[in-house]
Design an enzyme around this catalytic site. Structure first.
Site, PDB file in Angstrom:
ATOM      1  N   CYS A  38       0.822  -1.208   0.000  1.00 45.64           N
ATOM      2  CA  CYS A  38       0.000   0.000   0.000  1.00 45.64           C
ATOM      3  C   CYS A  38       0.858   1.260   0.000  1.00 45.64           C
ATOM      4  O   CYS A  38       0.360   2.338  -0.307  1.00 45.64           O
ATOM      5  CB  CYS A  38      -0.938  -0.019   1.197  1.00 45.64           C
ATOM      6  N   HIS A  39       2.135   1.147   0.292  1.00 47.10           N
ATOM      7  CA  HIS A  39       3.000   2.331   0.293  1.00 47.10           C
ATOM      8  C   HIS A  39       3.251   2.830  -1.132  1.00 47.10           C
ATOM      9  O   HIS A  39       3.738   3.927  -1.333  1.00 47.10           O
ATOM     10  CB  HIS A  39       4.323   1.998   0.981  1.00 47.10           C
TER      11      HIS A  39
END
Length: 103
Positions: free
Chosen positions: A56-57
DNA sequence: CGAGTGACTGCCA
DNA sequence: TTGGCAGCCACTC
């Protein structure tokens, strides 16, 4: 349970998981790929609830802005050799991922 | 059931 | 170019 929600989340996770290292994708792009360009906010909520194993980064907003309150994200992206601008935003023109690349 | 919130986007000043 | 406002959907209280 709500299959609709689960399916939406599942597609988001699937797309994010396909983002290669050194590249980033925008919420709007994900929402568009799913077929709900107006649900860009829901993508963010999906990320907030995203289980471990999801990069998700590598997800940023349309402006290339990183997640507020998550400075570690920038460190992760730097480790992936993602290009950052002087203002601290991701250079979507250089590190912006395109779905067509995996087709 | 109603109101508030959020890791967003697009348009307008 | 940059900043501010409204619209949007699903989830939580």
């Amino acid at each position: 349970m709500k299959p609709e929600r689960e399916d939406f989340y599942a597609e988001v996770y699937s797309i994010v998981s396909e983002v290669p290292s050194g590249k980033v994708i925008t919420y709007g792009q994900i929402a568009l790929l799913i077929g709900r360009p107006q649900n860009s906010r829901l993508v963010g909520q999906a990320m907030a609830n995203a289980p471990s194993g999801i990069p998700c980064h590598r997800v940023v907003n349309s402006q290339g802005r990183l997640v507020p309150g998550w400075d570690e994200q920038r460190v992760q992206l730097e480790a992936e050799r993602v290009v950052f601008r002087k203002n601290g935003c991701v250079n979507l023109g250089k590190s912006g991922w395109k779905y067509a690349e995996i087709l």
